[in-house]
Design a protein around this motif. Structure first.
Motif, PDB file in Angstrom:
ATOM      1  N   TYR A 132       9.034   3.702  17.359  1.00 18.09           N
ATOM      2  CA  TYR A 132       8.690   2.324  17.107  1.00 18.09           C
ATOM      3  C   TYR A 132       7.257   2.440  16.594  1.00 18.09           C
ATOM      4  CZ  TYR A 132      12.217   0.547  20.269  1.00 18.09           C
ATOM      5  OH  TYR A 132      13.332   0.089  20.754  1.00 18.09           O
ATOM      6  N   GLU A 133       6.323   3.344  17.028  1.00 22.56           N
ATOM      7  CA  GLU A 133       4.953   3.384  16.413  1.00 22.56           C
ATOM      8  C   GLU A 133       5.227   3.642  14.887  1.00 22.56           C
ATOM      9  OE1 GLU A 133       2.416   3.084  18.651  1.00 22.56           O
ATOM     10  OE2 GLU A 133       0.880   3.484  16.812  1.00 22.56           O
ATOM     11  N   ARG A 134       6.106   4.755  14.563  1.00 19.99           N
ATOM     12  CA  ARG A 134       6.371   4.986  13.147  1.00 19.99           C
ATOM     13  C   ARG A 134       6.807   3.725  12.215  1.00 19.99           C
ATOM     14  NH1 ARG A 134       8.606  10.164  13.711  1.00 19.99           N
ATOM     15  NH2 ARG A 134      10.573   9.290  13.976  1.00 19.99           N
ATOM     16  N   PHE A 135       7.470   3.059  13.058  1.00 21.44           N
ATOM     17  CA  PHE A 135       8.041   1.865  12.400  1.00 21.44           C
ATOM     18  C   PHE A 135       6.994   0.866  11.925  1.00 21.44           C
ATOM     19  CE2 PHE A 135       9.244  -2.702  13.126  1.00 21.44           C
ATOM     20  CZ  PHE A 135      10.193  -2.973  11.919  1.00 21.44           C
ATOM     21  N   TRP A 136       6.090   0.603  13.072  1.00 22.31           N
ATOM     22  CA  TRP A 136       4.850  -0.370  12.620  1.00 22.31           C
ATOM     23  C   TRP A 136       4.086   0.201  11.747  1.00 22.31           C
ATOM     24  CZ3 TRP A 136       5.455  -4.977  13.450  1.00 22.31           C
ATOM     25  CH2 TRP A 136       6.263  -5.530  14.571  1.00 22.31           C
ATOM     26  N   MET A 137       3.880   1.364  11.806  1.00 19.60           N
ATOM     27  CA  MET A 137       2.876   2.088  10.729  1.00 19.60           C
ATOM     28  C   MET A 137       3.448   1.896   9.394  1.00 19.60           C
ATOM     29  SD  MET A 137       1.934   5.586  12.889  1.00 19.60           S
ATOM     30  CE  MET A 137       1.175   6.629  11.786  1.00 19.60           C
ATOM     31  N   ARG A 138       4.661   2.183   9.011  1.00 18.03           N
ATOM     32  CA  ARG A 138       5.353   2.044   7.754  1.00 18.03           C
ATOM     33  C   ARG A 138       5.361   0.686   7.557  1.00 18.03           C
ATOM     34  NH1 ARG A 138      10.185   6.572   8.779  1.00 18.03           N
ATOM     35  NH2 ARG A 138       9.002   8.208   8.096  1.00 18.03           N
ATOM     36  N   LEU A 139       5.482  -0.404   8.445  1.00 15.06           N
ATOM     37  CA  LEU A 139       5.745  -1.841   8.172  1.00 15.06           C
ATOM     38  C   LEU A 139       4.087  -2.156   7.732  1.00 15.06           C
ATOM     39  CD1 LEU A 139       7.372  -4.234   8.277  1.00 15.06           C
ATOM     40  CD2 LEU A 139       6.497  -4.696  10.360  1.00 15.06           C
ATOM     41  N   MET A 140       3.097  -1.741   8.240  1.00 13.78           N
ATOM     42  CA  MET A 140       1.738  -2.072   7.996  1.00 13.78           C
ATOM     43  C   MET A 140       1.518  -1.502   6.745  1.00 13.78           C
ATOM     44  SD  MET A 140       0.677  -4.475  10.030  1.00 13.78           S
ATOM     45  CE  MET A 140       2.453  -4.744  10.329  1.00 13.78           C
ATOM     46  N   ALA A 141       1.798  -0.302   6.183  1.00  6.29           N
ATOM     47  CA  ALA A 141       1.705   0.152   5.082  1.00  6.29           C
ATOM     48  C   ALA A 141       2.034  -0.524   3.889  1.00  6.29           C
ATOM     49  CB  ALA A 141       2.134   1.913   4.935  1.00  6.29           C
ATOM     50  N   VAL A 142       3.499  -0.973   4.064  1.00  9.17           N
ATOM     51  CA  VAL A 142       4.233  -1.642   3.343  1.00  9.17           C
ATOM     52  C   VAL A 142       3.588  -3.308   2.999  1.00  9.17           C
ATOM     53  CG1 VAL A 142       6.310  -3.284   2.670  1.00  9.17           C
ATOM     54  CG2 VAL A 142       6.333  -0.719   3.668  1.00  9.17           C
ATOM     55  N   ALA A 143       3.015  -3.677   4.108  1.00 13.40           N
ATOM     56  CA  ALA A 143       2.211  -4.899   3.899  1.00 13.40           C
ATOM     57  C   ALA A 143       0.919  -4.725   3.373  1.00 13.40           C
ATOM     58  CB  ALA A 143       1.932  -5.548   5.615  1.00 13.40           C
ATOM     59  N   LEU A 144       0.104  -3.927   3.628  1.00 10.99           N
ATOM     60  CA  LEU A 144      -1.087  -3.558   2.955  1.00 10.99           C
ATOM     61  C   LEU A 144      -0.896  -3.374   1.510  1.00 10.99           C
ATOM     62  CD1 LEU A 144      -3.285  -1.186   5.107  1.00 10.99           C
ATOM     63  CD2 LEU A 144      -3.659  -3.454   4.465  1.00 10.99           C
ATOM     64  N   ALA A 145       0.103  -2.604   0.823  1.00 11.36           N
ATOM     65  CA  ALA A 145       0.471  -2.336  -0.386  1.00 11.36           C
ATOM     66  C   ALA A 145       0.726  -3.941  -1.004  1.00 11.36           C
ATOM     67  CB  ALA A 145       1.581  -1.407  -0.470  1.00 11.36           C
ATOM     68  N   ALA A 146       1.457  -4.408  -0.385  1.00  9.99           N
ATOM     69  CA  ALA A 146       1.983  -5.896  -0.886  1.00  9.99           C
ATOM     70  C   ALA A 146       0.900  -6.841  -0.968  1.00  9.99           C
ATOM     71  CB  ALA A 146       2.975  -6.554  -0.071  1.00  9.99           C
ATOM     72  N   PHE A 147      -0.221  -6.693  -0.155  1.00 11.70           N
ATOM     73  CA  PHE A 147      -1.320  -7.565  -0.308  1.00 11.70           C
ATOM     74  C   PHE A 147      -2.250  -7.212  -1.309  1.00 11.70           C
ATOM     75  CE2 PHE A 147      -1.046  -8.491   4.618  1.00 11.70           C
ATOM     76  CZ  PHE A 147      -0.202  -9.560   4.241  1.00 11.70           C
ATOM     77  N   PHE A 148      -2.330  -5.794  -1.593  1.00  7.56           N
ATOM     78  CA  PHE A 148      -3.249  -5.358  -2.278  1.00  7.56           C
ATOM     79  C   PHE A 148      -2.617  -6.005  -3.807  1.00  7.56           C
ATOM     80  CE2 PHE A 148      -4.732  -1.497  -5.003  1.00  7.56           C
ATOM     81  CZ  PHE A 148      -6.289  -2.059  -4.987  1.00  7.56           C
ATOM     82  N   ALA A 149      -1.209  -5.377  -3.997  1.00  6.70           N
ATOM     83  CA  ALA A 149      -0.664  -5.832  -5.339  1.00  6.70           C
ATOM     84  C   ALA A 149      -0.686  -7.455  -5.583  1.00  6.70           C
ATOM     85  CB  ALA A 149       0.879  -5.518  -5.185  1.00  6.70           C
ATOM     86  N   ALA A 150      -0.848  -8.441  -4.437  1.00  8.56           N
ATOM     87  CA  ALA A 150      -1.186  -9.605  -4.718  1.00  8.56           C
ATOM     88  C   ALA A 150      -2.598 -10.030  -5.083  1.00  8.56           C
ATOM     89  CB  ALA A 150      -0.842 -10.267  -3.504  1.00  8.56           C
ATOM     90  N   VAL A 151      -3.594  -9.259  -4.528  1.00 13.38           N
ATOM     91  CA  VAL A 151      -4.872  -9.320  -5.109  1.00 13.38           C
ATOM     92  C   VAL A 151      -5.000  -9.034  -6.786  1.00 13.38           C
ATOM     93  CG1 VAL A 151      -7.294  -8.455  -5.074  1.00 13.38           C
ATOM     94  CG2 VAL A 151      -5.990  -9.020  -3.033  1.00 13.38           C
ATOM     95  N   LEU A 152      -4.360  -7.770  -6.917  1.00 17.86           N
ATOM     96  CA  LEU A 152      -4.381  -7.451  -8.477  1.00 17.86           C
ATOM     97  C   LEU A 152      -3.706  -8.316  -9.194  1.00 17.86           C
ATOM     98  CD1 LEU A 152      -3.757  -3.380  -8.184  1.00 17.86           C
ATOM     99  CD2 LEU A 152      -5.917  -4.714  -8.460  1.00 17.86           C
ATOM    100  N   TYR A 153      -2.622  -8.963  -8.876  1.00 14.58           N
ATOM    101  CA  TYR A 153      -1.990  -9.790  -9.581  1.00 14.58           C
ATOM    102  C   TYR A 153      -2.766 -11.168  -9.835  1.00 14.58           C
ATOM    103  CZ  TYR A 153       1.698 -13.084 -11.372  1.00 14.58           C
ATOM    104  OH  TYR A 153       2.361 -14.310 -12.254  1.00 14.58           O
ATOM    105  N   ALA A 154      -3.322 -11.632  -8.744  1.00 15.34           N
ATOM    106  CA  ALA A 154      -4.199 -12.526  -8.912  1.00 15.34           C
ATOM    107  C   ALA A 154      -5.238 -12.473  -9.756  1.00 15.34           C
ATOM    108  CB  ALA A 154      -4.556 -13.184  -7.846  1.00 15.34           C
ATOM    109  N   ALA A 155      -5.901 -11.338  -9.892  1.00 19.01           N
ATOM    110  CA  ALA A 155      -7.145 -11.055 -10.660  1.00 19.01           C
ATOM    111  C   ALA A 155      -6.706 -10.912 -12.219  1.00 19.01           C
ATOM    112  CB  ALA A 155      -7.864  -9.779 -10.146  1.00 19.01           C
ATOM    113  N   TYR A 156      -5.623 -10.186 -12.473  1.00 16.07           N
ATOM    114  CA  TYR A 156      -5.193  -9.428 -13.792  1.00 16.07           C
ATOM    115  C   TYR A 156      -3.942 -10.168 -14.287  1.00 16.07           C
ATOM    116  CZ  TYR A 156      -8.724  -6.060 -12.674  1.00 16.07           C
ATOM    117  OH  TYR A 156     -10.007  -5.433 -12.248  1.00 16.07           O
TER     118      TYR A 156
END
Ligand code: CUA
Length: 161
Positions: free
Chosen positions: A6-30
């Protein structure tokens, strides 16, 4: 190292969420071209031309009544110190020289936006003597946090207001 399933599941989910948020910031800026206000950008050129030397000032319009013509600019206020006797009713007329600013006067009901090309008006009666700091409460660039001033309300003397 053993990581619980379960720990691994949440770590992966958070990594995906962080990547998605960072991609959203880059998309908004550029992708969408959304940027923070820039005082030197073409769209933020002075709304009123050069600083009007007659605008900033304090005028006693009647006994116990003052008009303050305040200029907000990156990054300060003109005038940055205002002195009135206690009991005065003060009307603030505020213009921005460049970008959108704010005006918040501590201990009062004055809390307003200052929009380029518009005159913001607010009135407050300073019943008690003291120092009332005010500052810009709308992010306006790199010097936003130093954009401030103060109103010094002095003891009212008989016949002074
Ligand atoms: Cu002006 Cu923040």
């Amino acid at each position: 190292m053993h990581v619980h399933v379960y720990e691994r599941f949440w770590m992966r989910l958070m990594a995906v969420a962080l990547a998605a948020f960072f991609a959203a910031v880059l998309y908004a800026a550029y992708g969408m071209g959304i940027h923070l206000p820039d005082a030197h950008a073409e769209h933020a050129r002075p709304a009123w031309g050069p600083v009007d030397p007659d605008w900033p000032g304090v005028t006693r319009v009647a006994p116990g009544r003052y008009e303050v013509r305040l200029l907000a600019l990156s990054w300060g206020f003109m005038p940055h110190e205002i002195r009135v006797p206690a009991g005065s009713e003060v009307t603030f007329l505020v213009r921005s020289q460049d970008v959108t600013h704010g005006l918040f006067i501590q201990g009062t009901t004055v809390n307003a936006m200052v929009i380029p090309g518009e005159v913001t008006r607010a009135t407050y009666r300073f019943a008690k003597p003291g120092v009332y700091p005010f500052w810009c409460h709308e992010y306006c660039g790199i010097g936003h946090h130093v954009m401030s001033g103060r109103i010094v309300v002095t003891e009212a003397e008989a016949g002074q207001r």
